[in-house]
Design an enzyme around this catalytic site. Structure first.
Site, short mmCIF file in Angstrom:
data_model
loop_
_atom_site.label_atom_id
_atom_site.label_comp_id
_atom_site.label_asym_id
_atom_site.label_seq_id
_atom_site.Cartn_x
_atom_site.Cartn_y
_atom_site.Cartn_z
CB ALA A 405 -0.92 0.00 1.22
CG MET A 406 2.23 5.21 -2.04
SD MET A 406 3.82 5.11 -1.19
CE MET A 406 4.12 6.84 -0.87
CD GLU A 407 3.47 6.44 2.83
OE1 GLU A 407 4.64 6.82 2.99
OE2 GLU A 407 3.19 5.27 2.51
CG ASN A 408 0.02 8.00 -2.99
OD1 ASN A 408 1.23 8.11 -3.13
ND2 ASN A 408 -0.66 6.96 -3.43
CD GLU A 441 0.20 2.41 3.82
OE1 GLU A 441 0.72 3.53 3.59
OE2 GLU A 441 0.88 1.39 3.96
CD GLU A 463 7.52 3.35 5.71
OE1 GLU A 463 6.75 2.60 6.34
OE2 GLU A 463 7.16 4.01 4.73
#
Length: 538
Positions: A405-408, A441, A463
């Site tokens: 997943a990516m926390e944009n 996220e 992180e």
């Protein structure tokens, strides 16, 4: 960002090596691959890196190429493609032309030395981008990206007044790019078109604007009060052929982006590093209305509608009021279904629109993710006093995604494995994993987004802190921090210490059992005698 199991193992091993010495470490780095697969070169000082033998250098070159393509070697000698929570074997029935291209690229890369970047080499940018406006004109086969960059001198830079950096041009504006991904159509400075090799130059992947065309730094003046210039670039990219899953690419029937760590330079020319935090004032996305009815971006939606000269096309404009680094940029365009809800923050009372998107056939599997998101928002308020700061929070599930997943900012992108849960077949472990990753996220909004790292050597800060927060969250949700800790340690040992399953593990086990049986056991002659006896017994 949430890593896959294999990528997480690599990350943990790298972290272990990096923390084992206080000297600056060298990391293998290419513009394409992400931080989850960086490896620390086995040297404790910069000088020792040059002493690597030729075999080790070849191994590092192959490792860099493998990490670029997200490949890992399996026990049977084949290559595995690692994406999110799933691992899929590359098909042997590969197109001949594609195989030839890959072989040619690999042969070229084998002769290249890995680029070493040291933490001690960091220096602030002489010029920073403070505001960004972008327009994406998405069409089949090509996408044209027009970008307006407000550029001003950086008052925090220490290399002005002729002190050259590593590149010898410390005061020039260097915009990162990738030659294989970008086709420069035009560049202008304050509305005046620049001429290549006269007003700017391209060196490798970088576009360089000489400092003579830019405003000088006035000592004692903050960056916000400096004179600024407007640089406008227009580039053409082809998301349909972007198989790196970095930058803007097409996944099935949707377009999406992945910019951490250095993917934004595959979208446009930009100082693509985390210490340049800019306000993305307006990001306009235009696409075919029938094929891509949903257009998403970071922040809040300002407007949407049909394009004037075509009833078949529509647009949406998004704005993020908070400064952010380029690795948090994201857009999505596709035919998506969704579940919607709202959440009212405490104590400000902001009403936040929540929406989780996926392919229409998977909408029935999104309910648990929505429940987990609300739990995360409330827990962060109750535990740390941190509430969400935008009017919209969107999550998109993507099949082809090179991370978990990516926390944009305001627009998280997830591998479907970490969002979808079918009530008819999902296990307790599936539900726990989705809850944990959704929380991770979301927690990045403050530990990673609003407060971010200076450079990628500080990756472990954002992180590590966010992992701590999601572990505390999961411990509270399962009402047992001890059980959660045991699960984490078991996963750590299984991923990081795989040598325990190797040929010498029995010897190690016998030694540990001897220590347990005889607590007064001391390291000395008896130790060597015991080890020698064990070896002979084998």
């Amino acid at each position: 960002m949430q890593f896959s199991s294999a990528a997480r193992a690599t990350f943990l091993a790298t972290l272990s090596v990096a923390l084992s010495t206080s000297t600056a470490r060298a990391f293998v780095r290419t513009p394409q691959h992400n931080h989850a697969v960086r490896r620390a070169i086995g040297s404790t000082a910069a000088s020792s890196a040059s002493c690597l033998n030729s075999k080790r250098k070849r191994e590092l070159a192959l490792l860099t190429e493998a990490s670029k393509h997200h490949w890992f070697s399996s026990s049977n000698g084949s290559f595995l493609s690692v994406r999110g929570g799933s691992t899929a074997l590359f098909s042997s029935a590969t197109d001949t032309s594609t195989s030839t291209v890959v072989e040619e690229e690999t042969s070229q890369k084998e002769n290249e030395e890995p680029k070493e970047i040291f933490r001690s080499s960091y220096r602030p940018l002489p010029y920073v981008v403070s505001h960004v406006n972008m327009n994406f004109d998405i069409r089949d086969g090509e996408t044209v990206v027009t970008t307006d960059l407000t550029v001003r001198p950086n008052a925090k830079a220490t290399s002005f007044h002729g002190e050259a950096g590593d590149d010898g041009n410390s005061n020039d504006l260097i915009l990162d790019g990738e030659a294989e991904a970008l086709e420069l159509l035009s560049i202008a400075l304050n509305g005046k078109e620049l001429i290549k090799d006269m007003d700017f130059r391209i060196e490798g992947d970088a576009l360089i604007v000489p400092s003579a065309l830019l405003p000088p730094l006035a000592e004692g003046v903050e960056s916000g009060d400096q004179q600024s210039v407007l640089i406008t670039t227009k580039v053409k990219i082809v998301p349909e052929t972007n198989t790196q899953l970095s930058g803007l690419y097409k996944s099935g029937s949707m377009y999406c982006t992945q910019c951490e760590a250095m993917g934004f330079r595959r979208i446009t020319y930009y100082p693509d590093r985390p210490d340049n935090m800019a306000i993305f004032e307006k990001v306009r996305i235009e696409a075919d209305k029938k094929s891509y009815p949903v257009l998403l971006g970071n922040g809040n939606k300002l407007e949407e509608g049909s394009v004037n000269d075509s009833s078949d096309r529509h647009y949406a404009v998004w704005s993020d009021p908070f400064p952010k680094p380029s690795y948090l940029f994201c857009i999505v365009a596709g035919n998506l279904g969704s579940v919607q809800s709202t959440y009212t923050t405490v104590p400000s009372g902001r009403k936040v629109h929540l929406e989780i998107f996926s392919e229409p056939e998977n909408v029935s599997k999104l309910d648990h993710a929505m429940v987990s998101l609300k739990k995360s928002m409330k827990w962060d308020e109750d535990t740390f006093g941190l509430e969400y700061d935008l009017d919209v929070y969107n999550v998109v599930a993507v099949n082809d995604f090179n991370m978990g997943a990516m926390e944009n900012k305001g627009l998280n992108v997830f591998n479907t494995a970490y969002v979808l849960a079918d009530p008819k077949s999902a296990t307790d472990t599936d539900y726990e994993r989705i809850e944990s990753v959704i929380g991770h996220e979301y927690f990045h909004n403050w530990t990673g987004n609003r407060v971010t790292c200076r450079d990628w050597f500080q990756l472990t800060l954002k992180e590590g802190l966010t992992v701590y927060r999601d572990q505390e969250f999961s411990g509270d949700m399962m009402q047992s921090h001890a059980v959660k800790r045991i699960e984490d340690v078991r996963g750590l040992r299984a991923s990081q210490f795989r040598e325990d399953a190797g040929p010498l593990s029995k010897l190690k086990l016998e030694f540990l059992l001897l220590k347990i049986r005889y607590p007064v056991f001391r390291v000395g002659t008896l130790t060597h005698l015991t080890i020698r006896t064990c070896v002979c017994a084998r």
